[in-house]
Design a protein around this motif. Sequence first.
Motif, PDB file in Angstrom:
ATOM      1  N   ALA A  43     -19.981  41.668  91.034  1.00  0.00           N
ATOM      2  CA  ALA A  43     -20.319  42.988  91.576  1.00  0.00           C
ATOM      3  C   ALA A  43     -19.449  43.322  92.792  1.00  0.00           C
ATOM      4  CB  ALA A  43     -21.797  43.035  91.945  1.00  0.00           C
ATOM      5  N   CYS A  44     -19.208  42.335  93.645  1.00  0.00           N
ATOM      6  CA  CYS A  44     -18.337  42.573  94.805  1.00  0.00           C
ATOM      7  C   CYS A  44     -16.909  42.876  94.369  1.00  0.00           C
ATOM      8  CB  CYS A  44     -18.360  41.365  95.733  1.00  0.00           C
ATOM      9  SG  CYS A  44     -19.909  41.171  96.617  1.00  0.00           S
ATOM     10  N   TRP A  45     -16.437  42.176  93.348  1.00  0.00           N
ATOM     11  CA  TRP A  45     -15.087  42.406  92.853  1.00  0.00           C
ATOM     12  C   TRP A  45     -14.967  43.795  92.231  1.00  0.00           C
ATOM     13  CZ3 TRP A  45     -13.224  42.430  87.605  1.00  0.00           C
ATOM     14  CH2 TRP A  45     -11.838  42.483  87.502  1.00  0.00           C
ATOM     15  N   ILE A  46     -15.981  44.192  91.454  1.00  0.00           N
ATOM     16  CA  ILE A  46     -15.970  45.511  90.830  1.00  0.00           C
ATOM     17  C   ILE A  46     -16.038  46.601  91.889  1.00  0.00           C
ATOM     18  CG2 ILE A  46     -17.343  47.063  89.388  1.00  0.00           C
ATOM     19  CD1 ILE A  46     -18.000  44.626  87.647  1.00  0.00           C
ATOM     20  N   LEU A  47     -16.809  46.411  92.934  1.00  0.00           N
ATOM     21  CA  LEU A  47     -16.897  47.396  94.011  1.00  0.00           C
ATOM     22  C   LEU A  47     -15.601  47.465  94.806  1.00  0.00           C
ATOM     23  CD1 LEU A  47     -18.631  49.378  95.667  1.00  0.00           C
ATOM     24  CD2 LEU A  47     -19.323  47.432  97.051  1.00  0.00           C
ATOM     25  N   ASN A  48     -14.911  46.344  94.935  1.00  0.00           N
ATOM     26  CA  ASN A  48     -13.697  46.297  95.734  1.00  0.00           C
ATOM     27  C   ASN A  48     -12.569  47.114  95.096  1.00  0.00           C
ATOM     28  OD1 ASN A  48     -11.995  45.561  97.783  1.00  0.00           O
ATOM     29  ND2 ASN A  48     -11.475  43.593  96.880  1.00  0.00           N
ATOM     30  N   ARG A  49     -12.518  47.165  93.775  1.00  0.00           N
ATOM     31  CA  ARG A  49     -11.435  47.880  93.100  1.00  0.00           C
ATOM     32  C   ARG A  49     -11.455  49.377  93.398  1.00  0.00           C
ATOM     33  NH1 ARG A  49     -10.960  46.029  87.111  1.00  0.00           N
ATOM     34  NH2 ARG A  49      -9.070  47.250  87.302  1.00  0.00           N
ATOM     35  N   PRO A  50     -12.571  50.098  93.224  1.00  0.00           N
ATOM     36  CA  PRO A  50     -12.524  51.528  93.565  1.00  0.00           C
ATOM     37  C   PRO A  50     -12.349  51.783  95.066  1.00  0.00           C
ATOM     38  CG  PRO A  50     -14.596  50.995  92.451  1.00  0.00           C
ATOM     39  CD  PRO A  50     -13.821  49.748  92.583  1.00  0.00           C
TER      40      PRO A  50
END
Length: 68
Positions: A43-50
């Motif tokens: 979830a942190c990785w997915i949030l970091n991309r946008p």
Amino acid sequence: MALLRFLLCLFAFVGALAAAGTLVVSIMLMLRFPPLLVAVLLACWILNRPLKVLSASIQSNPSKNTAT
């Protein structure tokens, strides 16, 4: 006025203790159940991309930033 300041400080202290307790409990749960740790990291990785894309677009075109 002193009572109001005391209550404000008391609520801030209780809130800080609750936040610290929640953080400790969530870390203990993530260590106890490794899939939860994987889910949080994903979830942190997915949030970091946008967020990277958003910060890059703000830095490249600062005149469109209406928040400031």
